[in-house]
Design a protein around this motif. Structure first.
Motif, mmCIF file in Angstrom:
data_model
loop_
_atom_site.group_PDB
_atom_site.id
_atom_site.type_symbol
_atom_site.label_atom_id
_atom_site.label_comp_id
_atom_site.label_asym_id
_atom_site.label_seq_id
_atom_site.Cartn_x
_atom_site.Cartn_y
_atom_site.Cartn_z
ATOM 1 N N GLU A 229 20.337 14.022 -20.963
ATOM 2 C CA GLU A 229 21.262 15.194 -21.241
ATOM 3 C C GLU A 229 21.093 15.430 -22.951
ATOM 4 O O GLU A 229 21.627 16.220 -23.508
ATOM 5 C CB GLU A 229 22.458 15.036 -20.758
ATOM 6 C CG GLU A 229 22.802 15.071 -19.503
ATOM 7 C CD GLU A 229 24.376 15.019 -19.154
ATOM 8 O OE1 GLU A 229 25.245 15.052 -20.007
ATOM 9 O OE2 GLU A 229 24.815 15.272 -18.021
ATOM 10 N N ALA A 230 19.745 14.774 -23.218
ATOM 11 C CA ALA A 230 19.690 14.889 -24.544
ATOM 12 C C ALA A 230 19.392 16.377 -25.194
ATOM 13 O O ALA A 230 19.845 16.719 -26.135
ATOM 14 C CB ALA A 230 18.657 14.074 -25.162
ATOM 15 N N PHE A 231 18.720 17.129 -24.227
ATOM 16 C CA PHE A 231 18.292 18.457 -24.709
ATOM 17 C C PHE A 231 19.246 19.350 -24.570
ATOM 18 O O PHE A 231 19.767 20.215 -25.477
ATOM 19 C CB PHE A 231 17.271 19.027 -23.764
ATOM 20 C CG PHE A 231 16.678 20.227 -24.307
ATOM 21 C CD1 PHE A 231 16.133 20.679 -25.588
ATOM 22 C CD2 PHE A 231 16.753 21.629 -23.310
ATOM 23 C CE1 PHE A 231 15.595 21.847 -25.774
ATOM 24 C CE2 PHE A 231 16.409 22.709 -23.919
ATOM 25 C CZ PHE A 231 15.947 22.942 -25.112
ATOM 26 N N SER A 232 20.428 19.288 -23.663
ATOM 27 C CA SER A 232 21.566 20.069 -23.551
ATOM 28 C C SER A 232 22.475 19.724 -24.836
ATOM 29 O O SER A 232 23.194 20.734 -25.400
ATOM 30 C CB SER A 232 22.424 19.999 -22.213
ATOM 31 O OG SER A 232 22.644 18.659 -22.151
ATOM 32 N N LYS A 233 22.602 18.425 -25.087
ATOM 33 C CA LYS A 233 23.332 18.086 -26.305
ATOM 34 C C LYS A 233 22.919 18.658 -27.667
ATOM 35 O O LYS A 233 23.774 18.917 -28.542
ATOM 36 C CB LYS A 233 23.599 16.483 -26.286
ATOM 37 C CG LYS A 233 24.149 15.980 -25.237
ATOM 38 C CD LYS A 233 24.057 14.200 -25.351
ATOM 39 C CE LYS A 233 24.634 13.730 -24.091
ATOM 40 N NZ LYS A 233 24.366 12.066 -24.003
ATOM 41 N N LEU A 234 21.372 18.759 -27.723
ATOM 42 C CA LEU A 234 20.937 19.359 -28.903
ATOM 43 C C LEU A 234 21.169 20.856 -28.962
ATOM 44 O O LEU A 234 21.625 21.396 -30.103
ATOM 45 C CB LEU A 234 19.502 19.042 -28.760
ATOM 46 C CG LEU A 234 18.525 19.761 -29.949
ATOM 47 C CD1 LEU A 234 18.872 19.154 -31.249
ATOM 48 C CD2 LEU A 234 17.069 19.677 -29.700
ATOM 49 N N LEU A 235 21.297 21.443 -27.830
ATOM 50 C CA LEU A 235 21.713 22.897 -27.904
ATOM 51 C C LEU A 235 23.010 23.248 -28.572
ATOM 52 O O LEU A 235 23.354 24.005 -29.150
ATOM 53 C CB LEU A 235 21.322 23.448 -26.346
ATOM 54 C CG LEU A 235 19.953 23.730 -25.882
ATOM 55 C CD1 LEU A 235 19.913 24.233 -24.591
ATOM 56 C CD2 LEU A 235 19.225 24.537 -26.811
ATOM 57 N N ARG A 236 23.964 22.285 -27.916
ATOM 58 C CA ARG A 236 25.491 22.396 -28.121
ATOM 59 C C ARG A 236 25.561 22.000 -29.749
ATOM 60 O O ARG A 236 26.272 22.627 -30.311
ATOM 61 C CB ARG A 236 26.032 21.373 -27.349
ATOM 62 C CG ARG A 236 26.395 21.918 -25.840
ATOM 63 C CD ARG A 236 27.080 21.039 -24.955
ATOM 64 N NE ARG A 236 27.147 21.380 -23.552
ATOM 65 C CZ ARG A 236 27.659 22.229 -23.066
ATOM 66 N NH1 ARG A 236 28.682 23.095 -23.884
ATOM 67 N NH2 ARG A 236 27.972 22.550 -21.688
ATOM 68 N N ALA A 237 24.798 21.178 -29.919
ATOM 69 C CA ALA A 237 24.792 20.763 -31.466
ATOM 70 C C ALA A 237 24.242 21.793 -32.355
ATOM 71 O O ALA A 237 24.911 22.048 -33.491
ATOM 72 C CB ALA A 237 24.066 19.285 -31.951
ATOM 73 N N CYS A 238 23.328 22.646 -32.154
ATOM 74 C CA CYS A 238 22.853 23.635 -32.892
ATOM 75 C C CYS A 238 23.852 24.660 -32.704
ATOM 76 O O CYS A 238 24.082 25.570 -33.769
ATOM 77 C CB CYS A 238 21.563 24.551 -32.103
ATOM 78 S SG CYS A 238 20.132 23.481 -32.213
ATOM 79 N N ALA A 264 24.886 24.489 -20.895
ATOM 80 C CA ALA A 264 24.981 24.519 -22.524
ATOM 81 C C ALA A 264 24.525 26.069 -23.005
ATOM 82 O O ALA A 264 24.981 26.486 -23.991
ATOM 83 C CB ALA A 264 23.871 23.564 -23.112
ATOM 84 N N MET A 265 23.411 26.521 -22.229
ATOM 85 C CA MET A 265 23.025 28.066 -22.572
ATOM 86 C C MET A 265 23.984 28.998 -22.720
ATOM 87 O O MET A 265 24.343 29.554 -23.279
ATOM 88 C CB MET A 265 21.722 28.356 -21.804
ATOM 89 C CG MET A 265 20.485 27.578 -22.001
ATOM 90 S SD MET A 265 19.302 28.251 -20.610
ATOM 91 C CE MET A 265 18.828 29.712 -21.216
ATOM 92 N N ALA A 266 25.076 28.676 -21.283
ATOM 93 C CA ALA A 266 25.974 29.787 -21.152
ATOM 94 C C ALA A 266 27.065 29.688 -22.198
ATOM 95 O O ALA A 266 27.806 30.586 -22.401
ATOM 96 C CB ALA A 266 26.350 29.680 -19.713
#
Length: 509
Positions: A229-238, A264-266
């Protein structure tokens, strides 16, 4: 590893020396070229005047090895520079990128007037290698087998004041049979999340309002540490970074596209409703031969989930036509998948052999005329779908980030151009008040074409932004310098489809 002291050794070269960079291939090469520009300018070089066409003191080729005729193209260009170098003994020529990583010593053997050959893993060495070649008066060939410095740690000269690429990983762990890139870029290596966010915050501090997260398999981010889930966490951090208005990413792989990424996108307001996800084929048989680890149902299932969560998402893709062994039934499965997915755009490519890939030696290579006929049918279908999907935008009110140089006819039509949140290109009527690249305008769409939209009425609102301020400040600074030349690189955002192509894009997705 290339340190700042190594680079500084190449500084003081001759501040009046000019450079030109010619870039081929994928976004990773574009990002690398921005770093090469930064390195050369840190070493005292200045960008060659516009239209120099090989007249610079240093000409750098950042190559791609994806296309079958990539080497012929390179050696043809090198051949055209040979007489120019004969007339100007101090001129230097460097070759880097994927083809350099692959061919190594072959380049100097075929083109002995080349001064430097460097690979994908050691771009930071370019100024040092140029200086060494000058002092020793012989070609320098240095190809590292593993990454010496993450590209984003090197100096950069970005092509845009308001939008930037941020590399989150390099390399790829996939083994697609049509792709040579993993062999040249190496296994996937991820950056620390803290380093990525620090870079983004620094860019925002400089006025950047849109970033594109870049990786050859961008949503596999986290594989180094085993965090799916590292990528979704990165999106949320952005989404928590003040001043960052738009976040995009390219290119994800369907294998790693998980529900947490869709969520995370939504749920992250500054992550844009846009997805470019390569399908490559709609046939399960062909996907298996390609070693793509998903099948049509899985791919279309992801599309369905994305649209359920993000109804206005624009989805684009890459498709290869004529992969070895592709039957008419296989091709019809691709056509079916395109009808079901209803892509905003599809970047379609005719398969061509890439030396060094398993697919190049497969049996049942498809005759050129068959590939061409299928290609034309697919393009016609996608054009129809693209136009239908764009017509649905007519009447919508959109916020556009004003773009620089994306409307080829803007001067003649008295329009400006910008990108909608879903990355559609929109040409709009130029307002009476000043509008700068990076500013945001609100318009109503009045007309749709297959590859762009028009907003022919008056602009509803203009919002001046820090990004526009950054563009204005940079433009004023550039005006005080000798005229420069762009790298000939694509702008941030999905470009318009090209005519018949001979490969599958960069092959790194």
């Amino acid at each position: 590893m290339t340190s700042s002291s190594d680079r500084s050794a190449a500084v003081d070269v001759r501040s009046s020396q000019t450079y030109e960079i010619r870039t081929y291939g994928c976004q990773m090469n574009v990002h690398d070229s921005e770093r090469l520009s930064g390195l050369l300018e840190e070493a005292g070089y200045v960008r060659a005047p516009e239209g120099s066409d090989g007249d610079a003191d240093v000409v750098v080729f950042n190559t791609c090895a994806v296309r079958e005729n990539a080497d012929n193209r390179l050696y043809g260009n090198l051949g055209r520079l040979a007489p120019m170098k004969t007339k100007r003994p101090g001129m230097q020529i460097a070759v880097g990128g994927c083809l350099a990583q692959k061919d190594r010593d072959t380049i100097v053997k075929k083109a002995p007037w080349v001064d430097v050959v460097f690979g994908t893993h050691n771009i930071g060495k370019l100024p040092v290698l140029l200086e060494r070649a000058r002092v020793q008066e012989e070609a320098q060939v240095e190809i590292a087998e593993s990454l010496e410095a993450f590209p984003s740690t090197l100096p950069t000269r970005r092509e845009s004041a308001y939008a930037a690429w941020v590399s989150i990983s390099v390399g790829c762990n996939n083994t697609c049979t049509f792709c040579i890139v993993p062999a040249l870029r190496g296994k996937e290596k991820d950056r620390r999340t803290g380093d990525i966010l620090a870079e983004i915050e620094a860019l925002v501090g400089e006025g950047v309002s849109e970033i594109t997260l870049l990786g050859q398999n961008v949503n596999a981010y986290g594989s180094d540490i085993g965090d799916r889930e590292a990528f979704s966490k990165l999106l949320r951090a952005c989404g928590k970074i003040d001043g960052l208005e738009r976040v995009r990413f390219t290119s994800p792989h369907p294998r790693d596209f998980t529900d947490d990424v869709i969520a995370a996108m939504a749920e992250t307001p500054n992550v844009m409703p846009q997805l470019h996800m390569p399908m490559q084929s709609g046939s399960d048989t062909v996907l298996k031969a390609m070693r793509r680890s998903y099948r049509q149902d899985r791919y279309l299932g992801i599309i369905e989930k994305v649209r359920a969560s993000i109804p206005h998402a624009a989805i684009t893709t890459d498709i290869i036509v004529g992969f070895p062994g592709e039957t008419e039934e296989d091709f019809e499965q691709t056509m079916h998948a395109v009808r079901e997915a209803r892509f905003t755009q599809a970047f379609t490519f005719q398969y061509s052999k890439r030396p060094g890939t398993p697919a190049a030696t497969m049996e049942n290579q498809i005759p050129k005329e068959v590939v061409q006929a299928r290609y034309e049918r697919l393009v016609a279908l996608q054009e129809e779908i693209s136009w239908d999907e764009n017509k649905k935008q007519v009447g919508r009110t959109l916020e556009l980030m004003v773009a620089e140089g994306e409307g080829r006819k803007d001067g003649a039509t008295h329009r400006l151009s910008g990108r909608a949140p879903d990355n559609r290109l929109v040409h709009f009527t130029k307002p009476d008040q000043e509008v700068r690249p990076g500013d945001v305008v609100t318009v109503e769409v009045t007309y749709a074409a297959p590859h762009h939209l028009l907003a022919e009425g008056a602009v509803l609102d203009v919002r001046r932004t820090r990004a526009g301020d950054a563009w204005e400040k940079r433009n004023a600074a550039e005006a005080a310098k000798p005229a420069g030349v762009l790298l000939g690189l694509p702008k941030i955002g999905v470009p318009e489809p090209l005519p018949v192509a001979s490969g599958s894009g960069c092959g790194c997705d």
